[in-house]
Design a protein around this motif. Sequence first.
Motif, PDB file in Angstrom:
ATOM      1  N   GLN A 201       0.827  -1.201   0.000  1.00 64.89           N
ATOM      2  CA  GLN A 201       0.000   0.000   0.000  1.00 64.89           C
ATOM      3  C   GLN A 201       0.863   1.253   0.000  1.00 64.89           C
ATOM      4  O   GLN A 201       0.568   2.234  -0.708  1.00 64.89           O
ATOM      5  CB  GLN A 201      -0.929   0.006   1.226  1.00 64.89           C
ATOM      6  CG  GLN A 201      -1.911   1.174   1.243  1.00 64.89           C
ATOM      7  CD  GLN A 201      -2.825   1.186   0.019  1.00 64.89           C
ATOM      8  OE1 GLN A 201      -3.393   0.166  -0.355  1.00 64.89           O
ATOM      9  NE2 GLN A 201      -2.959   2.337  -0.602  1.00 64.89           N
ATOM     10  N   VAL A 202       1.945   1.234   0.772  1.00 62.10           N
ATOM     11  CA  VAL A 202       2.868   2.375   0.800  1.00 62.10           C
ATOM     12  C   VAL A 202       3.473   2.598  -0.582  1.00 62.10           C
ATOM     13  O   VAL A 202       3.560   3.728  -1.074  1.00 62.10           O
ATOM     14  CB  VAL A 202       3.977   2.141   1.848  1.00 62.10           C
ATOM     15  CG1 VAL A 202       5.069   3.201   1.714  1.00 62.10           C
ATOM     16  CG2 VAL A 202       3.397   2.160   3.249  1.00 62.10           C
ATOM     17  N   LEU A 203       3.877   1.509  -1.216  1.00 59.85           N
ATOM     18  CA  LEU A 203       4.455   1.606  -2.558  1.00 59.85           C
ATOM     19  C   LEU A 203       3.430   2.112  -3.566  1.00 59.85           C
ATOM     20  O   LEU A 203       3.740   2.945  -4.422  1.00 59.85           O
ATOM     21  CB  LEU A 203       4.985   0.229  -2.988  1.00 59.85           C
ATOM     22  CG  LEU A 203       5.677   0.149  -4.348  1.00 59.85           C
ATOM     23  CD1 LEU A 203       6.906   1.050  -4.361  1.00 59.85           C
ATOM     24  CD2 LEU A 203       6.083  -1.282  -4.653  1.00 59.85           C
ATOM     25  N   THR A 207       3.584   5.616  -5.722  1.00 58.55           N
ATOM     26  CA  THR A 207       3.493   5.590  -7.187  1.00 58.55           C
ATOM     27  C   THR A 207       2.400   6.525  -7.685  1.00 58.55           C
ATOM     28  O   THR A 207       2.586   7.273  -8.653  1.00 58.55           O
ATOM     29  CB  THR A 207       3.229   4.156  -7.670  1.00 58.55           C
ATOM     30  OG1 THR A 207       4.265   3.287  -7.208  1.00 58.55           O
ATOM     31  CG2 THR A 207       3.175   4.104  -9.197  1.00 58.55           C
ATOM     32  N   GLU A 208       1.235   6.477  -7.026  1.00 57.82           N
ATOM     33  CA  GLU A 208       0.123   7.342  -7.428  1.00 57.82           C
ATOM     34  C   GLU A 208       0.466   8.811  -7.223  1.00 57.82           C
ATOM     35  O   GLU A 208       0.133   9.665  -8.047  1.00 57.82           O
ATOM     36  CB  GLU A 208      -1.125   6.962  -6.634  1.00 57.82           C
ATOM     37  CG  GLU A 208      -1.693   5.590  -7.000  1.00 57.82           C
ATOM     38  CD  GLU A 208      -2.851   5.186  -6.102  1.00 57.82           C
ATOM     39  OE1 GLU A 208      -3.052   5.874  -5.071  1.00 57.82           O
ATOM     40  OE2 GLU A 208      -3.545   4.200  -6.426  1.00 57.82           O
ATOM     41  N   THR A 209       1.135   9.127  -6.107  1.00 58.53           N
ATOM     42  CA  THR A 209       1.520  10.508  -5.835  1.00 58.53           C
ATOM     43  C   THR A 209       2.492  11.017  -6.891  1.00 58.53           C
ATOM     44  O   THR A 209       2.378  12.144  -7.380  1.00 58.53           O
ATOM     45  CB  THR A 209       2.169  10.611  -4.447  1.00 58.53           C
ATOM     46  OG1 THR A 209       1.233  10.163  -3.453  1.00 58.53           O
ATOM     47  CG2 THR A 209       2.582  12.044  -4.142  1.00 58.53           C
ATOM     48  N   ASN A 210       3.451  10.189  -7.251  1.00 55.20           N
ATOM     49  CA  ASN A 210       4.424  10.562  -8.273  1.00 55.20           C
ATOM     50  C   ASN A 210       3.746  10.806  -9.619  1.00 55.20           C
ATOM     51  O   ASN A 210       4.068  11.763 -10.328  1.00 55.20           O
ATOM     52  CB  ASN A 210       5.481   9.477  -8.390  1.00 55.20           C
ATOM     53  CG  ASN A 210       6.581   9.843  -9.374  1.00 55.20           C
ATOM     54  OD1 ASN A 210       7.206  10.885  -9.236  1.00 55.20           O
ATOM     55  ND2 ASN A 210       6.801   9.001 -10.362  1.00 55.20           N
TER      56      ASN A 210
END
Length: 332
Positions: A201-203, A207-210
């Motif tokens: 979930q952290v990953l 990824t979504e934020t980037n």
Amino acid sequence: MKKQLRTDLNAQTKTELVTALCTKLPPVVDDLWWPLIPVGKVEGKDGRSWQNDDAQAVIDNTQLPFLLDIDHASELTNDTRASGWFEELKITDGFIYARVDPTKSGAKAINEKDFKFYSPALNINKKTGQVHSFSSVGLTNKPNLDVPALNKKQGNQQEPQTQTQTQTQTKQKDNTMLDALLKALGLPPDADQATALNAIQVLKTATETNAMQQQQPDLNSFVPKATHDQTVTELNAANAKLQEMADAKHNEAVEVAINQAIDNKKIAPADKDYYTAQCATEQGLADFTKFADNKAAIIGDSNLQDKPPKKEGDAELNAQDIQKLESMGIVV
């Protein structure tokens, strides 16, 4: 020496050790290879499990040949009679296989189905749970681990796998995949499901934020393309204007330096174009100025600037005439 090694490496008692793994027996053939344990996580029906992460090391640590006995008699008692010998080990299809050469009594026990399974006795490192080596293999009727069946036809006439065998292989494949996933996430092999899901979930969030930042860039860090293009155009125009002014100033300085050199008779007027070309750069102008300052004049002073030219028919005075005129107070 053998018992000391097993005592040092194995966390279980001898009884626990010899019933660790069991597999169905195949019929005896000339070239008989038995799968002993899978590569990776090894689990028994009794709930115990070990790690076989370095199968080649297990092979290297095992002393060949090693014994095939009856019900692990060589591990539990002083009876070391052989029912066969394991002469060779290899890694194939995710298992460590052993080539067995049964004795007459061993072949008879297998073919007449006195024993339906076999069970490897393993040397286990009690601190890490890693399989170290094979100690022996026993014919038995007490299975503990579902691995490929043994009491079946060899070669191309293999019997279909049972549902249990298929489930076991699927589970082993899943375990291998899980181990690879935990490693990719940077988690220890014993990490639980909640820890793995949290790392995923952290990953995913990162990824979504980037991706969102790439779609909506920070206005403090970026400018619209049209503004950028206009700025570049204006900057180029300003640079061109500055260069034009610099060129004009340079050309003026060259003209002054060349004319001064001509006036000072350091260069001939006919060479003006040549020296002008040599002064095309700042360095060229500096070199010419230094040259002109250090050069002697190439034409002497005629002292004729204030004297009128001679007229046709004028007689030229000789030295005697000039002396007579000077004696009369006339200077010519």
